[in-house]
Motif scaffolding. Structure first.
Motif, short mmCIF file in Angstrom:
data_model
loop_
_atom_site.label_atom_id
_atom_site.label_comp_id
_atom_site.label_asym_id
_atom_site.label_seq_id
_atom_site.Cartn_x
_atom_site.Cartn_y
_atom_site.Cartn_z
N SER A 92 0.86 -1.18 0.00
CA SER A 92 0.00 0.00 0.00
C SER A 92 0.90 1.23 0.00
O SER A 92 2.09 1.17 0.32
N VAL A 93 0.32 2.38 -0.36
CA VAL A 93 1.09 3.60 -0.50
C VAL A 93 0.37 4.76 0.17
O VAL A 93 -0.86 4.85 0.14
N HIS A 94 1.14 5.65 0.76
CA HIS A 94 0.60 6.89 1.32
C HIS A 94 1.03 8.05 0.45
O HIS A 94 2.21 8.17 0.10
N LEU A 95 0.08 8.92 0.09
CA LEU A 95 0.34 10.06 -0.78
C LEU A 95 0.15 11.36 -0.01
O LEU A 95 -0.77 11.47 0.80
N ALA A 117 -0.28 6.87 6.48
CA ALA A 117 1.18 6.77 6.56
C ALA A 117 1.64 5.67 7.50
O ALA A 117 2.60 4.95 7.21
N GLY A 118 0.96 5.52 8.61
CA GLY A 118 1.39 4.53 9.59
C GLY A 118 1.16 3.10 9.17
O GLY A 118 1.73 2.17 9.77
N ASP A 119 0.35 2.89 8.11
CA ASP A 119 0.05 1.54 7.64
C ASP A 119 0.69 1.22 6.29
O ASP A 119 0.80 0.05 5.93
N TRP A 124 5.21 8.57 0.66
CA TRP A 124 5.75 9.77 0.02
C TRP A 124 5.48 10.98 0.91
O TRP A 124 4.40 11.14 1.45
N HIS A 125 6.48 11.83 1.03
CA HIS A 125 6.34 13.07 1.79
C HIS A 125 7.08 14.17 1.05
O HIS A 125 8.18 13.94 0.54
N THR A 126 6.49 15.35 0.94
CA THR A 126 7.11 16.48 0.27
C THR A 126 7.44 17.56 1.29
O THR A 126 6.57 17.98 2.04
N PRO A 139 5.88 12.12 8.46
CA PRO A 139 4.94 11.28 9.21
C PRO A 139 5.63 10.04 9.77
O PRO A 139 6.61 9.55 9.22
N ALA A 140 5.08 9.56 10.87
CA ALA A 140 5.57 8.30 11.44
C ALA A 140 5.20 7.15 10.51
O ALA A 140 4.12 7.12 9.92
N THR A 141 6.10 6.20 10.36
CA THR A 141 5.89 5.07 9.46
C THR A 141 6.04 3.75 10.19
O THR A 141 6.65 3.68 11.27
N ARG A 142 5.52 2.70 9.61
CA ARG A 142 5.65 1.37 10.18
C ARG A 142 7.07 0.84 9.97
O ARG A 142 7.81 1.34 9.13
N GLU A 143 7.42 -0.16 10.71
CA GLU A 143 8.73 -0.76 10.57
C GLU A 143 8.89 -1.38 9.17
O GLU A 143 7.98 -2.06 8.68
#
Length: 318
Positions: A92-95, A117-119, A124-126, A139-143
């Motif tokens: 999955s992707v976070h935009l 973002a956490g899942d 992606w972060h700008t 953002p905080a991200t999963r391992e």
């Protein structure tokens, strides 16, 4: 034939007063422009970009093996998305929202589902963001997540300090905007120290010679101390022009959002008026396809361009 919406030249040609792209209005960078004009376009570049990667690595104080050359930021976005999709088919992707439309276009092409973002496995972060020019913490991200921070506008930050980046973050750099040379394509990424097999996959997916001679000249020129000194001299001018442009927008009755960059968004400008402005040589950027309907983005331009904007708006809206 329709396609993605972008700022800059269009079917009507080059706008006389272009507020629609985020190119540095003080540009082009003189030393880099000279290098581009002197580039030898009769030969292929080194396919491994050995000298260029060493230059960029020295500029960022990282080992050369961490530099990944890309045809453009958009090309890297597509390639990274494909690499993740091939390696983890159920990823999955976070935009960023709002954000550059190519993140979502690449995700849809590769069949990745959207997630917070956490899942998400690909995040992606700008920083700073576009189209709004705001600065936000990563953002905080999963391992195990692949975090890519698009830093296209970091060199044009006009105020405040950039948030710290976690050590596992990829950094995507596309300096043509800061250099005022958006017509020259070329970008690079700085891989985290432990990128391993993902970086190998990215290299295998790269086209042959993704950057031509002119792009090599631009990226090499970006790493020069002379270029960085020129850019530092641009920032006070851009701050002053931004102050004047915000005042101009206020006179027109526009509500402008805060930003840390030489571009910002305006709320409530009816996009149906934009073609009338374009007829007068003034182009603004509708941000609907970037996830921000009901807004337009303006890059900071010279006082002369601001006067043209004021006159065009007054003529278009009797």
């Amino acid at each position: 034939m329709s396609g993605p919406s972008h700022g800059g030249p269009d079917a009507a040609g080059v706008p006389r007063w272009d507020f629609s792209t985020n190119a540095n209005a003080c540009g082009p960078a003189p030393r880099v422009l000279l290098s581009i004009r002197q580039a030898d376009a009769t030969r292929y570049p080194d396919p491994a970009y050995t000298a260029l990667r060493e230059q960029l690595a020295g500029f960022h104080a990282v080992p050369a093996e961490r530099i990944v050359i890309a045809a453009s930021a958009s090309e890297f976005i597509g390639r990274m998305t494909l690499a993740v999709a091939q390696r983890w088919p159920q990823a999955s992707v976070h935009l960023p929202q709002p954000g550059y439309a190519d993140y979502g276009r690449a995700a849809r092409t590769c069949g990745l589902r959207l997630a917070q973002a956490g899942d998400a496995l690909l995040v992606w972060h700008t920083e700073p963001g576009s189209p709004d020019g705001r600065s936000q913490r990563v953002p905080a991200t999963r391992e195990g997540a692949v975090l890519v921070v698009d830093r296209a506008y970091a060199p044009l930050r006009l105020e405040g300090d950039a948030p710290a980046l976690p050590p596992q973050a990829w950094q995507l750099m596309s300096p043509n905007k800061a250099l005022g040379l958006t017509g020259v394509r070329g970008a690079y990424a700085i891989a985290p120290p432990d990128a391993g097999e993902l970086q190998t996959a990215l290299e295998r997916l790269a086209p042959s010679w993704p950057v031509g001679a002119h792009g090599v000249a631009m990226l090499a020129g970006w790493a020069l101390a002379e270029t960085q000194a020129w850019l530092a001299e641009c920032l006070p001018t851009l701050r002053d022009w931004k102050r004047q442009q915000l005042a101009c927008c206020a006179e027109l009755g526009w509500s402008c959002a805060e930003s840390v960059t030489p571009f910002f968004v305006v709320n409530g400008v009816d996009a149906s008026w934009l073609p009338r402005l374009r007829e007068q040589g003034v182009k603004l950027r509708d941000t609907t396809d970037m996830g921000l309907p009901g807004h337009v983005r303006l890059s900071v331009q010279s006082p002369q361009a601001q006067q043209a904007l004021r006159a065009a708006w007054q003529k278009a809206t009797p």
